[in-house]
Design a protein around this motif. Structure first.
Motif, PDB file in Angstrom:
ATOM      1  N   UNK A 106       8.091  -3.191  -0.264  1.00 38.79           N
ATOM      2  CA  UNK A 106       7.335  -3.548   0.928  1.00 38.79           C
ATOM      3  C   UNK A 106       5.868  -3.156   0.878  1.00 38.79           C
ATOM      4  N   UNK A 107       5.305  -3.028  -0.338  1.00 43.88           N
ATOM      5  CA  UNK A 107       3.906  -2.641  -0.466  1.00 43.88           C
ATOM      6  C   UNK A 107       2.992  -3.863  -0.418  1.00 43.88           C
ATOM      7  N   UNK A 108       1.758  -3.669   0.043  1.00 46.24           N
ATOM      8  CA  UNK A 108       0.754  -4.730  -0.003  1.00 46.24           C
ATOM      9  C   UNK A 108       0.078  -4.714  -1.375  1.00 46.24           C
ATOM     10  N   UNK A 109      -0.695  -5.756  -1.672  1.00 48.75           N
ATOM     11  CA  UNK A 109      -1.432  -5.777  -2.932  1.00 48.75           C
ATOM     12  C   UNK A 109      -2.377  -4.585  -3.024  1.00 48.75           C
ATOM     13  N   UNK A 110      -3.007  -4.251  -1.911  1.00 46.90           N
ATOM     14  CA  UNK A 110      -3.923  -3.110  -1.880  1.00 46.90           C
ATOM     15  C   UNK A 110      -3.187  -1.814  -2.215  1.00 46.90           C
ATOM     16  N   UNK A 111      -1.989  -1.638  -1.668  1.00 48.42           N
ATOM     17  CA  UNK A 111      -1.208  -0.425  -1.927  1.00 48.42           C
ATOM     18  C   UNK A 111      -0.728  -0.372  -3.377  1.00 48.42           C
ATOM     19  N   UNK A 112      -0.338  -1.535  -3.918  1.00 47.81           N
ATOM     20  CA  UNK A 112       0.052  -1.584  -5.329  1.00 47.81           C
ATOM     21  C   UNK A 112      -1.128  -1.172  -6.214  1.00 47.81           C
TER      22      UNK A 112
ATOM     23  N   UNK B  83      -7.906  -4.272  -6.719  1.00 51.34           N
ATOM     24  CA  UNK B  83      -7.006  -5.259  -6.134  1.00 51.34           C
ATOM     25  C   UNK B  83      -7.136  -6.618  -6.822  1.00 51.34           C
ATOM     26  N   UNK B  84      -8.355  -6.970  -7.242  1.00 54.58           N
ATOM     27  CA  UNK B  84      -8.547  -8.260  -7.913  1.00 54.58           C
ATOM     28  C   UNK B  84      -7.740  -8.320  -9.213  1.00 54.58           C
ATOM     29  N   UNK B  85      -7.586  -7.178  -9.880  1.00 58.36           N
ATOM     30  CA  UNK B  85      -6.782  -7.129 -11.110  1.00 58.36           C
ATOM     31  C   UNK B  85      -5.326  -7.460 -10.801  1.00 58.36           C
ATOM     32  N   UNK B  86      -4.793  -6.882  -9.727  1.00 59.19           N
ATOM     33  CA  UNK B  86      -3.407  -7.154  -9.319  1.00 59.19           C
ATOM     34  C   UNK B  86      -3.254  -8.624  -8.939  1.00 59.19           C
TER      35      UNK B  86
END
Length: 306
Positions: A148-154, A162-165
């Protein structure tokens, strides 16, 4: 392309105690959570609470053919109970594997109350130096889907931008054939290394990112095959993609004023996504903010309202 083997059998991972590991507190649980295991197809039952009950048969046949050719790219997810397993996600892949006649299938195996252990296992796996880009992408997706994580949290968990993810997740929009090529990319580079320290590999991440901009899987696969046949450079592929998408865009355009370029850069950084500004001679124009998911849209709206 040869099918890539994924995962070990439960006995190879857990030994004689395989049937006894069902929750985090059981001995050996840390060896299983976060790993890919190969389990018998006939030991899996579908989730009775799965909201989706209708599956397009033609699409399943097509997926089964793809699985027969390149194997399972994304493992299914199951929950273990003894030596039986309940399907959590991946029912299309499961059904297509049955159609393809697979005896075993790669799976992420979940245990009761394993959230914390799962997160640690995924993060540890993502630190591997030999991790291929597709495995990286699916691991990030698991953190979002199962934790349940957001891209920012990942991105924060992994110490990456975040752009890398986002760029890794975009790779999952590629056809299975091309994803399989990327999974084997590192192995191919190692195998093709010659005495001069160069490589004969003709397909790279740069090629894959260029193919993402094409409008359909059919077009992506056609150009992918052309890359392999003719050894096209990334720059050449980017030019072909641009011509396919918008032939008129290949014509020279008026240079954008430096002030608009500066504003685009500021807005792109603020929204963490591409922002384009266009303005006519009389001052009228528009601002375009790109997004790739409902989550990104919600984050953009939150920043606009903030």
């Amino acid at each position: 392309m040869a099918k890539r083997a994924m995962g070990k059998g439960l006995s190879a991972i857990l030994g004689d105690e395989a049937a006894k590991v069902n929750k985090v507190s059981d001995k050996g649980a840390e060896k299983l959570v976060g790993s890919v295991a190969t389990i018998p197809v006939d030991s899996i039952t579908t989730n009775p609470f799965q909201p989706r009950s209708n599956f397009d048969n033609d699409a399943l046949v097509e997926l089964a053919q793809s699985i027969s050719e390149v194997g399972i790219i994304q493992p299914i997810t199951v929950r273990k109970n003894g030596m039986k397993f309940e399907l959590i996600s991946g029912e299309r892949r499961f059904r297509a594997s049955q159609m393809a006649g697979l005896q075993d299938i790669p799976a992420y195996v979940r245990l009761a109350d394993d959230r914390q252990l799962l997160e640690l296992a995924i993060v540890e796996n993502l630190q591997r130096e030999d991790l291929d880009p597709i495995e990286m992408a699916y691991s990030c997706k698991r953190m979002m889907d199962e934790l349940g994580l957001t891209q920012e949290q990942v991105a924060q968990r992994l110490g990456k931008g975040r752009s890398t993810i986002t760029n890794f997740l975009r790779l999952l929009r590629l056809p299975a054939l091309i994803q399989a090529e990327l999974r084997d990319l590192h192995r191919n580079e190692s195998a093709d290394e010659n005495n001069n320290g160069t490589t004969n590999v003709v397909f790279t991440m740069g090629h894959a990112r260029a193919l993402l901009n094409l409008p359909s899987e059919e077009t992506q696969i056609d150009l992918y095959k052309k890359i392999l046949k003719e050894g096209l450079s990334v720059r050449k592929v980017e030019a072909i993609v641009k011509a396919i998408k918008s032939p008129e865009e290949t014509k020279p355009k008026p240079e954008k004023p430096s002030e608009l370029l500066r504003l685009e850069g500021q807005l792109t950084e603020y929204f963490s996504t591409k922002v384009s500004i266009s303005q006519g001679a009389k001052g009228k124009g528009k601002i375009q903010i790109d997004f790739t998911s409902d989550q990104e849209l919600a984050e953009i709206i939150a920043k606009l309202n903030g």
